[in-house]
Design a protein around this motif. Sequence first.
Motif, PDB file in Angstrom:
ATOM      1  N   ALA A 184      14.192  65.435-103.859  1.00 35.96           N
ATOM      2  CA  ALA A 184      15.199  65.451-102.735  1.00 35.96           C
ATOM      3  C   ALA A 184      15.130  64.267-101.949  1.00 35.96           C
ATOM      4  N   LEU A 185      13.967  63.722-101.702  1.00 31.85           N
ATOM      5  CA  LEU A 185      13.783  62.438-100.684  1.00 31.85           C
ATOM      6  C   LEU A 185      14.594  61.208-101.148  1.00 31.85           C
ATOM      7  N   GLY A 186      14.349  61.186-102.562  1.00 37.66           N
ATOM      8  CA  GLY A 186      15.346  60.189-103.183  1.00 37.66           C
ATOM      9  C   GLY A 186      16.822  60.215-103.136  1.00 37.66           C
ATOM     10  N   ALA A 187      17.115  61.516-103.435  1.00 33.78           N
ATOM     11  CA  ALA A 187      18.624  61.882-103.270  1.00 33.78           C
ATOM     12  C   ALA A 187      19.028  61.681-101.473  1.00 33.78           C
ATOM     13  N   TRP A 188      18.189  61.837-100.686  1.00 31.43           N
ATOM     14  CA  TRP A 188      18.590  61.807 -99.410  1.00 31.43           C
ATOM     15  C   TRP A 188      18.536  60.294 -99.091  1.00 31.43           C
ATOM     16  N   ILE A 189      17.982  59.365 -99.663  1.00 32.43           N
ATOM     17  CA  ILE A 189      17.607  57.970 -99.182  1.00 32.43           C
ATOM     18  C   ILE A 189      18.823  57.456 -99.912  1.00 32.43           C
ATOM     19  N   GLU A 190      19.412  57.958-101.290  1.00 32.96           N
ATOM     20  CA  GLU A 190      20.622  57.221-101.765  1.00 32.96           C
ATOM     21  C   GLU A 190      21.736  57.450-101.126  1.00 32.96           C
TER      22      GLU A 190
END
Length: 410
Positions: A282-288
């Motif tokens: 979820a953190l990676g998706a938020w950053i992207e």
Amino acid sequence: MRLFATGLLLTMAALFLALHRLHGLFPAWDTPLGYAIAFTEAAMVGGLADWFAVTALFRRPLGLPIPHTAIIPENKDRIADSMARFLRENFLTPQVVARRLQGFNFAASLGGFLGDPTRGENPRIRAGAANLLADVLESLDPEQMGGMVKTGLKSQLARIDAAPLLAQMLENAIADQRHLPVLEAMLRKVGEVIEANEPMIREMIHARANTIMRWTGLDERLANGVLDGTYRLLAEIIVQPDHPLRGKVDEALTALVRDLRSDPEMQARVARIKAELLANPALGAWIEAMWERGRTALLEAMRNPEAALSGSLGATLGQGLGQLGAALGGDARLQVMVNRFARRTLVGVSARYGSEIVRLVSETVKRWDAQTVSARIEGAVGRDLQFIRINGTLVGGLFGLAIHTVERFL
């Protein structure tokens, strides 16, 4: 210039042949014709010699495999390494960068530019720079760039030792009493949650009371007492700055700061929580998603900089830049700070990335084919090279004339 130099050489050759034809036909003219023939003959030799020298730099004269010709194509890689070494030793060493920046007042120059009221009358530089940045952003693969941003941000976060950072933040918050509004807000939220769930709490107390308490109605009085006492306690903590429970909270936070700094177990627990957070998809998706929204907004602003900076935003930004320029231009201490930061930044860049920059130059030149290298160098200095041929023709003719004159008087 090449045609002119070649034409001059052919003219000398034609005059040489014509004068030889005339020599002996008119005996009275043999002496001046001898001087002219000596001039044209030496001019041909000088012109041919310099034509060979200039041509041998870039290609094989007449296509013949003469040794030590086509010097630049044959030594392309060595020239690339020499260029890179020259850049590294003369421009990109920290000592050279620091010396060249020593007398440059970067802050004053920037302040003069930002404080110039006429800088907005000609937006070509701004528009050109904006379009260039937009082209660069659009040429990059969005998914690949998003992955790079995510990877880079995660790697930077992974290097951070979170426990000492949290300890410093908590310590500063306690010292400035910035934690008190948070504590009061949490207490109010607890009161709201209890009030919203009061029927459920009463039901829990009734369910756990014995039969005698229910028959006598003591369970209702107990529920009222528990709820009233809880509300009163929360209100007292909120309104009384010296309430004992506030001190207990401060003691607990101080102990937490101490553990974050010195307790290996607490530090390991914080590091484990940070690692789990970074590994969460979820953190990676938020950053992207954040990167894509920022990239889209940046592209829109750069494609239409006038609209992006129009209205109140543009006026506010322009006024702010003007004030910043005035401060940079008039505050000597601020100039010293900005100049020191600029020097340290540029020196650091040269120290960290100087080798990569010169290697990029070297590898780029090495990837060019030989004809490209020759054409670009010849195009850069071509006129001067042809002047060498012209001068060689004329100077050769003058030397030939001088030699013939000395020979006549010996």
